[in-house]
Design an enzyme around this catalytic site. Sequence first.
Site, PDB file in Angstrom:
ATOM      1  N   HIS A   1      95.581 -10.235  10.205  1.00  0.00           N
ATOM      2  CA  HIS A   1      95.462 -11.606  10.705  1.00  0.00           C
ATOM      3  C   HIS A   1      96.848 -12.057  11.138  1.00  0.00           C
ATOM      4  O   HIS A   1      97.842 -11.687  10.507  1.00  0.00           O
ATOM      5  CB  HIS A   1      94.949 -12.548   9.604  1.00  0.00           C
ATOM      6  CG  HIS A   1      95.127 -14.008   9.974  1.00  0.00           C
ATOM      7  ND1 HIS A   1      94.213 -14.699  10.723  1.00  0.00           N
ATOM      8  CD2 HIS A   1      96.153 -14.874   9.740  1.00  0.00           C
ATOM      9  CE1 HIS A   1      94.656 -15.941  10.919  1.00  0.00           C
ATOM     10  NE2 HIS A   1      95.832 -16.077  10.338  1.00  0.00           N
TER      11      HIS A   1
ATOM     12  N   ASN B   1      89.555  -5.603  11.371  1.00  0.00           N
ATOM     13  CA  ASN B   1      90.602  -5.305  12.349  1.00  0.00           C
ATOM     14  C   ASN B   1      92.019  -5.354  11.761  1.00  0.00           C
ATOM     15  O   ASN B   1      92.983  -5.650  12.455  1.00  0.00           O
ATOM     16  CB  ASN B   1      90.452  -6.196  13.584  1.00  0.00           C
ATOM     17  CG  ASN B   1      90.510  -7.673  13.246  1.00  0.00           C
ATOM     18  OD1 ASN B   1      90.744  -8.041  12.103  1.00  0.00           O
ATOM     19  ND2 ASN B   1      90.312  -8.520  14.236  1.00  0.00           N
TER      20      ASN B   1
ATOM     21  N   GLU C   1      98.738 -22.541   7.607  1.00  0.00           N
ATOM     22  CA  GLU C   1      98.282 -21.332   6.907  1.00  0.00           C
ATOM     23  C   GLU C   1      99.298 -20.895   5.840  1.00  0.00           C
ATOM     24  O   GLU C   1      98.911 -20.438   4.761  1.00  0.00           O
ATOM     25  CB  GLU C   1      98.027 -20.209   7.923  1.00  0.00           C
ATOM     26  CG  GLU C   1      96.824 -20.500   8.806  1.00  0.00           C
ATOM     27  CD  GLU C   1      96.598 -19.494   9.928  1.00  0.00           C
ATOM     28  OE1 GLU C   1      95.609 -19.646  10.650  1.00  0.00           O
ATOM     29  OE2 GLU C   1      97.413 -18.555  10.079  1.00  0.00           O
TER      30      GLU C   1
ATOM     31  N   TYR D   1      89.063 -19.828   6.884  1.00  0.00           N
ATOM     32  CA  TYR D   1      88.419 -19.581   8.177  1.00  0.00           C
ATOM     33  C   TYR D   1      87.482 -20.729   8.580  1.00  0.00           C
ATOM     34  O   TYR D   1      86.576 -20.518   9.396  1.00  0.00           O
ATOM     35  CB  TYR D   1      87.659 -18.254   8.133  1.00  0.00           C
ATOM     36  CG  TYR D   1      88.541 -17.038   8.334  1.00  0.00           C
ATOM     37  CD1 TYR D   1      89.251 -16.849   9.518  1.00  0.00           C
ATOM     38  CD2 TYR D   1      88.651 -16.060   7.349  1.00  0.00           C
ATOM     39  CE1 TYR D   1      90.050 -15.729   9.716  1.00  0.00           C
ATOM     40  CE2 TYR D   1      89.447 -14.932   7.535  1.00  0.00           C
ATOM     41  CZ  TYR D   1      90.146 -14.782   8.731  1.00  0.00           C
ATOM     42  OH  TYR D   1      90.934 -13.671   8.937  1.00  0.00           O
TER      43      TYR D   1
ATOM     44  N   LYS E   1      94.574  -7.023   6.032  1.00  0.00           N
ATOM     45  CA  LYS E   1      93.179  -7.248   5.630  1.00  0.00           C
ATOM     46  C   LYS E   1      92.634  -6.113   4.742  1.00  0.00           C
ATOM     47  O   LYS E   1      93.226  -5.029   4.660  1.00  0.00           O
ATOM     48  CB  LYS E   1      92.318  -7.413   6.893  1.00  0.00           C
ATOM     49  CG  LYS E   1      92.633  -8.700   7.671  1.00  0.00           C
ATOM     50  CD  LYS E   1      91.665  -8.881   8.840  1.00  0.00           C
ATOM     51  CE  LYS E   1      91.917 -10.198   9.564  1.00  0.00           C
ATOM     52  NZ  LYS E   1      90.949 -10.400  10.672  1.00  0.00           N
TER      53      LYS E   1
HETATM   54  P1  IDP Z   1      92.068 -13.260  15.771  1.00  0.00           P
HETATM   55  O1  IDP Z   1      92.092 -12.702  14.358  1.00  0.00           O
HETATM   56  O2  IDP Z   1      92.461 -12.232  16.787  1.00  0.00           O
HETATM   57  O3  IDP Z   1      92.858 -14.552  15.893  1.00  0.00           O
HETATM   58  P2  IDP Z   1      89.662 -14.904  15.811  1.00  0.00           P
HETATM   59  O4  IDP Z   1      88.861 -15.188  17.033  1.00  0.00           O
HETATM   60  O5  IDP Z   1      90.515 -16.010  15.264  1.00  0.00           O
HETATM   61  O6  IDP Z   1      90.543 -13.593  16.113  1.00  0.00           O
HETATM   62  O7  IDP Z   1      88.652 -14.418  14.683  1.00  0.00           O
HETATM   63  C1  IDP Z   1      89.042 -14.347  13.335  1.00  0.00           C
HETATM   64  C2  IDP Z   1      88.523 -13.047  12.759  1.00  0.00           C
HETATM   65  O8  IDP Z   1      87.110 -13.065  12.763  1.00  0.00           O
HETATM   66  C3  IDP Z   1      88.889 -11.787  13.552  1.00  0.00           C
HETATM   67  O9  IDP Z   1      90.191 -11.303  13.290  1.00  0.00           O
HETATM   68  C4  IDP Z   1      87.810 -10.820  13.077  1.00  0.00           C
HETATM   69  O10 IDP Z   1      88.099 -10.321  11.768  1.00  0.00           O
HETATM   70  C5  IDP Z   1      86.603 -11.750  13.000  1.00  0.00           C
HETATM   71  N1  IDP Z   1      85.846 -11.770  14.268  1.00  0.00           N
HETATM   72  C6  IDP Z   1      86.201 -12.369  15.444  1.00  0.00           C
HETATM   73  N2  IDP Z   1      85.267 -12.186  16.388  1.00  0.00           N
HETATM   74  C7  IDP Z   1      84.287 -11.468  15.807  1.00  0.00           C
HETATM   75  C8  IDP Z   1      83.019 -10.947  16.274  1.00  0.00           C
HETATM   76  O11 IDP Z   1      82.618 -11.144  17.436  1.00  0.00           O
HETATM   77  N3  IDP Z   1      82.292 -10.234  15.360  1.00  0.00           N
HETATM   78  C9  IDP Z   1      82.687 -10.024  14.083  1.00  0.00           C
HETATM   79  N4  IDP Z   1      83.850 -10.502  13.597  1.00  0.00           N
HETATM   80  C10 IDP Z   1      84.653 -11.194  14.454  1.00  0.00           C
HETATM   81 MG    MG Z   2      92.508 -16.382  14.951  1.00  0.00          MG
END
Ligand code: IDP
Ligand code: MG
Length: 140
Positions: free
Chosen positions: A117, A114, A128, A51, A11
């Site tokens: 992905h 974070n 994807e 997304y 990312k």
């Molecule tokens: P993942 O990447 O661990 O699968 P997902 O729930 O699919 O997590 O969420 C996709 C992305 O959305 C996350 O990697 C993060 O970048 C962002 N995200 C998820 N939850 C939050 C939140 O509560 N606040 C802000 N961004 C979030």
């Molecule tokens: Mg996810």
Amino acid sequence: MSTERTFSIVKPDATRRNLTGKVIDRLESAGLRVIAQKRIWMSTKQAEAFYAVHKARPFFHDLVKFMTSGPVVVQVLEGANAVAKNREIMGATDPAKAAPGTIRKDFAESIEANSVHGSDSAENAAAEIKFFFADTEIVG
Ligand code: IDP
Ligand code: MG
């Protein structure tokens, strides 16, 4: 154990801090093989479509802004149980909850920024991969 493919993104927070190589090293060192890869700058349309499953979430707009804030590296990883293995190496979505030694624990800036992905199922991985790569770009 079956050989699987999964989809991965380095990312913008990681590319910005020059951590691309360090992130990929974690994946390769754990036995995953990069079989397709490119550095791109996602358009807003692309990020929104990628997304789309999170469209109703309060963080959707910020997430799209973040994912289009700089270049990313999109890649296809292959290996034994690649989907679950990649998720394990990445760690929990929220770096504060991620296990020691995971990419997110060691590199992520926040729950949003974070660093990586990873697909959450083989079915989503296939979709994807198709979203970003033509079959001819998956070279092994
Ligand atoms: P993942 O990447 O661990 O699968 P997902 O729930 O699919 O997590 O969420 C996709 C992305 O959305 C996350 O990697 C993060 O970048 C962002 N995200 C998820 N939850 C939050 C939140 O509560 N606040 C802000 N961004 C979030
Ligand atoms: Mg996810």
